[in-house]
Scaffold this active site. Structure first.
Site, mmCIF file in Angstrom:
data_model
loop_
_atom_site.group_PDB
_atom_site.id
_atom_site.type_symbol
_atom_site.label_atom_id
_atom_site.label_comp_id
_atom_site.label_asym_id
_atom_site.label_seq_id
_atom_site.Cartn_x
_atom_site.Cartn_y
_atom_site.Cartn_z
ATOM 1 N N GLY A 72 -0.573 55.745 -4.605
ATOM 2 C CA GLY A 72 -1.052 57.007 -4.052
ATOM 3 C C GLY A 72 -1.930 56.917 -2.825
ATOM 4 O O GLY A 72 -2.171 57.924 -2.173
ATOM 5 N N ASP A 73 -2.407 55.724 -2.473
ATOM 6 C CA ASP A 73 -3.258 55.610 -1.277
ATOM 7 C C ASP A 73 -3.086 54.233 -0.640
ATOM 8 O O ASP A 73 -4.061 53.562 -0.298
ATOM 9 C CB ASP A 73 -4.722 55.848 -1.642
ATOM 10 C CG ASP A 73 -5.591 56.137 -0.408
ATOM 11 O OD1 ASP A 73 -5.024 56.511 0.643
ATOM 12 O OD2 ASP A 73 -6.822 55.971 -0.484
ATOM 13 N N LEU A 74 -1.839 53.835 -0.488
ATOM 14 C CA LEU A 74 -1.555 52.537 0.132
ATOM 15 C C LEU A 74 -1.839 52.595 1.628
ATOM 16 O O LEU A 74 -1.328 53.456 2.339
ATOM 17 C CB LEU A 74 -0.090 52.144 -0.099
ATOM 18 C CG LEU A 74 0.347 50.824 0.542
ATOM 19 C CD1 LEU A 74 -0.377 49.648 -0.111
ATOM 20 C CD2 LEU A 74 1.859 50.642 0.442
ATOM 21 N N THR A 117 -4.578 59.596 2.457
ATOM 22 C CA THR A 117 -5.110 59.312 3.792
ATOM 23 C C THR A 117 -4.114 59.766 4.847
ATOM 24 O O THR A 117 -2.935 59.385 4.795
ATOM 25 C CB THR A 117 -5.386 57.806 3.950
ATOM 26 O OG1 THR A 117 -6.296 57.381 2.926
ATOM 27 C CG2 THR A 117 -5.993 57.515 5.316
#
Length: 299
Positions: A72-74, A117
């Site tokens: 979810g936030d790589l 992000t």
């Protein structure tokens, strides 16, 4: 869960309200791409190996049982590098298990509180609120572009697409990584663009398609004779056959580091610090790199 390409959780401190993770001496991939503290640039071979490690970590998360997990936030800030530049995914604050219902085929997690992000966020996630494994595939595509160019993620897919269309990819490649083989840069850029397609069903499968491409790139076909340093065991000074990561963050030939422990040695042969434990973790990404390098040495 434990995996060579996931950061290890050591414990938690309730009073300070913090989680304690293993220390990775080379910081984040973002630090390396930004050349923080005048650090040496990552070579293109190392960047390909890091991409393969990220891919391996995501495959492990997505295939978790009984439910797959989306990171979810790589992004490069959440990819940490150990002393051997082996990458480990970190920051699972917004990771979620993926559910399957009677009306869906693709496992997902739905939310009305969008998190992530900008620049790495799957555009299909914004209107739907559905977090899937393909969200991570999109983010991975942007990370590939960052490894190729070291440019800002905002609008980067459009920049890479334009460079490919005009056959000017060499104008945006990060030359500090050394002399990229043109065949590899184009193949990697095209792979990244496929990962970033708006339609999720058009994105490639990490295990079946992306890994095959990265595995083939692990070593340059013309790079014969002397093996890369990261293939060499620090103890035996020979190419490893069964690489394992020890508690000091370095990778060793499995049998060699076990003998080291059996002889009563408590200090790391490389870092010269005491081992916190004698636990060993197979370094599968490096094992594949070694196998690929050996194949290319055959006439």
């Amino acid at each position: 869960m434990r995996h060579p390409n996931l950061v290890t959780l050591i414990g938690a401190c309730r009073e300070a309200r913090v989680l304690v993770f293993e220390f990775l001496s080379n910081g984040s991939l973002e630090d390396c791409l930004q050349r923080e503290n005048r650090r040496e640039a990552l070579s293109w071979r190392m960047r390909v190996r890091i991409a393969a490690g990220i891919c391996t970590g995501l495959i492990f998360l997505h295939s978790n049982k009984p439910k797959g997990i989306a990171h979810g936030d790589l992004k490069p800030d959440n990819v940490l590098l150990d002393a051997n530049f082996v990458c480990k995914l970190a920051d699972f604050g917004i990771s979620r298990p993926l559910n399957v219902t009677n009306t869906t085929i693709t496992p997902y997690h739905r939310t009305n509180q969008l998190k992530g992000t900008m620049g790495y966020m799957d555009p299909a996630y914004i209107p739907s609120g559905e977090l899937t494994a393909q969200y991570d595939v999109y983010s991975f595509g942007v990370v590939l572009m960052r490894l190729l160019t070291s440019k800002s993620p905002l609008g980067l897919p459009h920049v890479v697409e334009a460079a490919l269309r005009k056959d000017k990819l060499e104008d945006i490649i990060d030359t500090s990584a050394g002399e990229w083989p043109p065949k590899y840069t184009k193949e990697l850029a095209k792979l990244a663009m496929r990962c970033c397609r708006y339609e999720r069903k058009e994105r490639p499968d990490l295990g079946k398609e992306v890994w095959d491409v990265l595995e083939a790139m692990m070593n340059c076909p013309d790079d014969k004779c002397k093996p890369p340093k990261f293939l060499i065991c620090p103890i035996t000074q020979e190419i490893m056959k069964d690489p394992h990561i020890a508690a000091d963050g370095y990778t060793y030939e499995g049998a060699a580091i076990k003998r080291w422990f059996k002889m009563g040695n408590k200090m790391s042969p490389v870092a010269r610090v005491s081992f916190a434990n004698h636990e060993l973790i197979p370094n599968n990404a490096l094992r594949f790199a070694i196998q690929e390098w050996k194949k290319r040495q055959q006439p």
